[in-house]
Design an enzyme around this catalytic site. Structure first.
Site, PDB file in Angstrom:
ATOM      1  N   GLU A  91      55.820   2.369  27.151  1.00  0.00           N
ATOM      2  CA  GLU A  91      56.829   2.038  26.154  1.00  0.00           C
ATOM      3  C   GLU A  91      56.241   1.276  24.988  1.00  0.00           C
ATOM      4  OE1 GLU A  91      59.577  -1.163  27.628  1.00  0.00           O
ATOM      5  OE2 GLU A  91      58.702  -0.508  29.511  1.00  0.00           O
ATOM      6  N   CYS A 104      54.394  -2.378  18.468  1.00  0.00           N
ATOM      7  CA  CYS A 104      53.792  -2.986  19.653  1.00  0.00           C
ATOM      8  C   CYS A 104      53.398  -1.852  20.588  1.00  0.00           C
ATOM      9  CB  CYS A 104      54.817  -3.901  20.315  1.00  0.00           C
ATOM     10  SG  CYS A 104      54.243  -4.601  21.856  1.00  0.00           S
ATOM     11  N   CYS A 111      50.140  -2.859  34.759  1.00  0.00           N
ATOM     12  CA  CYS A 111      49.152  -3.910  34.541  1.00  0.00           C
ATOM     13  C   CYS A 111      48.804  -4.516  35.898  1.00  0.00           C
ATOM     14  CB  CYS A 111      49.745  -4.995  33.641  1.00  0.00           C
ATOM     15  SG  CYS A 111      48.578  -6.319  33.229  1.00  0.00           S
ATOM     16  N   CYS A 115      50.802 -11.648  36.289  1.00  0.00           N
ATOM     17  CA  CYS A 115      51.490 -12.849  35.762  1.00  0.00           C
ATOM     18  C   CYS A 115      52.912 -12.888  36.330  1.00  0.00           C
ATOM     19  CB  CYS A 115      51.526 -12.831  34.236  1.00  0.00           C
ATOM     20  SG  CYS A 115      49.889 -12.815  33.490  1.00  0.00           S
ATOM     21  N   CYS A 118      56.001 -11.596  34.150  1.00  0.00           N
ATOM     22  CA  CYS A 118      55.886 -10.357  33.359  1.00  0.00           C
ATOM     23  C   CYS A 118      56.353  -9.140  34.142  1.00  0.00           C
ATOM     24  CB  CYS A 118      54.435 -10.180  32.913  1.00  0.00           C
ATOM     25  SG  CYS A 118      54.224  -8.761  31.839  1.00  0.00           S
ATOM     26  N   CYS A 336      58.617  -6.579  27.220  1.00  0.00           N
ATOM     27  CA  CYS A 336      57.552  -5.897  27.972  1.00  0.00           C
ATOM     28  C   CYS A 336      58.004  -5.266  29.271  1.00  0.00           C
ATOM     29  CB  CYS A 336      56.491  -6.902  28.399  1.00  0.00           C
ATOM     30  SG  CYS A 336      55.453  -7.454  27.128  1.00  0.00           S
TER      31      CYS A 336
HETATM   32  N1  SAH Z   1      48.201  -8.583  28.831  1.00  0.00           N
HETATM   33  C1  SAH Z   1      48.289  -9.161  27.541  1.00  0.00           C
HETATM   34  C2  SAH Z   1      49.283  -8.486  26.611  1.00  0.00           C
HETATM   35  C3  SAH Z   1      50.618  -8.038  27.144  1.00  0.00           C
HETATM   36  S1  SAH Z   1      51.981  -9.105  27.259  1.00  0.00           S
HETATM   37  C4  SAH Z   1      48.566 -10.634  27.638  1.00  0.00           C
HETATM   38  O1  SAH Z   1      48.721 -11.134  28.740  1.00  0.00           O
HETATM   39  O2  SAH Z   1      48.545 -11.302  26.626  1.00  0.00           O
HETATM   40  C5  SAH Z   1      52.381  -9.722  25.672  1.00  0.00           C
HETATM   41  C6  SAH Z   1      52.915 -11.147  25.751  1.00  0.00           C
HETATM   42  O3  SAH Z   1      54.220 -11.212  26.336  1.00  0.00           O
HETATM   43  C7  SAH Z   1      52.023 -12.067  26.571  1.00  0.00           C
HETATM   44  O4  SAH Z   1      51.882 -13.306  25.927  1.00  0.00           O
HETATM   45  C8  SAH Z   1      52.826 -12.227  27.831  1.00  0.00           C
HETATM   46  O5  SAH Z   1      52.419 -13.372  28.523  1.00  0.00           O
HETATM   47  C9  SAH Z   1      54.242 -12.267  27.293  1.00  0.00           C
HETATM   48  N2  SAH Z   1      55.287 -12.034  28.286  1.00  0.00           N
HETATM   49  C10 SAH Z   1      55.251 -11.269  29.380  1.00  0.00           C
HETATM   50  N3  SAH Z   1      56.411 -11.349  30.062  1.00  0.00           N
HETATM   51  C11 SAH Z   1      57.212 -12.182  29.385  1.00  0.00           C
HETATM   52  C12 SAH Z   1      58.527 -12.670  29.585  1.00  0.00           C
HETATM   53  N4  SAH Z   1      59.260 -12.324  30.639  1.00  0.00           N
HETATM   54  N5  SAH Z   1      59.029 -13.504  28.652  1.00  0.00           N
HETATM   55  C13 SAH Z   1      58.295 -13.869  27.584  1.00  0.00           C
HETATM   56  N6  SAH Z   1      57.053 -13.454  27.346  1.00  0.00           N
HETATM   57  C14 SAH Z   1      56.495 -12.615  28.243  1.00  0.00           C
END
Ligand code: SAH
Length: 357
Positions: A91, A104, A111, A115, A118, A336
């Protein structure tokens, strides 16, 4: 079954393919420029019809197609669900800012970084995207824009699903193709790459002469809190990550952006802001506060507007440059991994019958 993806190829590699087809070299340059405009082989007007047919039959010039588009009634943000040749779904989000359109893009299907907050990582990583599949997302969005409100993608952020530095070679190839003068030709200053902090790749990337804006997903003021949120923090300490950021600033002259999602009861108190400011002192940087998109599967909740303001003021008082990220596309599962998950859960079969792009 899968046709060779020509969009991933550098000009010299494309030339080899063209020569192997018995065609003169200059056709490669024509083909490169047509592909990066996002047109299908049938529309490549200055190529002989026989060559167009051979390309269409044996090769892929865009391995991505849009399956579904949602447009936010709130702010015009568009969310795309893309299908890849092997049926996988990814997406992307297209945001309209006063300075232009920002897309984006995803760098992996899913992934594996794990985290806790995420949604992209909940089903793990299926596979890396090729450079062509990253470029293809931009070409599809450009085509949609041309058909509707005009304009094109001017800025690209690698902040969709996936960890760009876990797919290093393809991401670097993508960035070189992206700013090629005969291609889409987007300058590196219009690109942001977001990483959870894979230190060796951050150090290597600083040497690539691709001075994108580096965004670092920090999300914590201490190793202890970071480890409770991000498994990668068990591999690299905050000191190591911040040193790699310092190195990036020195090598590229670009400040680093720290992303910090405020999570209720975990990292959002004023004392956390002060700890964070202490860690970032003397680093040429900016902090982007992100209101958490709740992930009910993981029991994590965001904070109130008031708490965001308090956190922000505490950072400002400590001399740290800080902004709060605007939320866009809230009504269309803009965050995301949300839309893809929605599909995987409820409507997986439709991926086989999606509309052709
Ligand atoms: N893997 C990379 C890029 C993808 S995520 C990274 O970790 O940076 C893009 C951003 O969205 C990252 O800063 C991630 O930590 C954040 N993100 C992911 N899930 C989220 C959520 N539920 N709420 C807010 N930010 C989130």
């Amino acid at each position: 079954m899968n046709k060779v993806d020509l969009l991933s190829l550098e000009p010299g590699e494309l030339e080899q393919v063209i020569v192997s087809m018995g065609e003169p070299k200059f056709r490669a340059k024509q083909l490169f420029s047509w592909m990066h405009k996002g047109v299908s082989p049938e529309e490549m007007r200055n190529l002989p019809v026989t060559l167009r047919t051979r390309i269409a039959e044996n090769y892929r010039t865009n391995p991505v197609r849009i399956m579904e588009e949602r447009i936010s009634k709130l702010d015009g943000t568009r969310k795309f669900l893309y299908a890849l040749d092997d049926g996988n779904l990814i997406e992307g989000v297209l945001m309209h800012y006063h300075y232009g359109n920002t897309l984006c893009i995803s760098t992996q299907v899913g992934c594996k970084m794990g985290c806790r907050f995420c949604a992209s990582t909940l089903e793990g990583c299926v596979r890396n995207l090729t450079a062509g599949e990253m470029l293809g997302q931009i070409l599809c969005a450009n085509r949609k824009l041309a058909e509707t409100d005009g304009g094109h993608v001017g800025n690209v952020v690698l902040m969709g699903s996936g960890e760009p530095f876990d797919n290093y070679e393809n991401v670097v190839r993508f960035l070189r193709l992206l700013h090629h003068p005969d291609g889409i030709c987007i300058g590196m200053r219009s690109v942001s790459l977001s990483t959870c902090g894979l230190v060796p790749q951050m150090i290597a990337f600083a040497e690539e002469n691709l001075p994108v804006t580096l965004s670092l997903s920090l999300h914590a003021p201490s190793d202890e809190i970071r480890r409770s949120l991000m498994p990668v923090a068990r591999r690299y300490t905050m000191d190591e990550v911040l040193d790699a950021c310092r190195n990036y600033v020195e090598k590229t002259g670009r400040r680093v952006i720290f992303e910090y999602a405020l999570i209720h009861g975990i990292n959002s108190l004023p004392e956390h802001a002060r700890m964070l400011a202490g860690r970032l002192r003397k680093l040429q940087c900016h902090v982007n506060l992100i209101p958490l998109n709740d992930v009910p599967e993981r029991g994590l909740k965001g904070v109130s507007e008031w708490e965001i303001d308090v956190f922000r003021s505490a950072l400002e008082e400590a001399g740290i440059s800080v902004t709060r990220r605007r939320e866009m596309g809230d009504d269309i599962e803009g965050a995301c991994g949300q839309l893809r998950r929605h599909y995987l859960k409820q409507d997986g079969d439709r991926m086989l019958t999606g509309e052709e792009q």
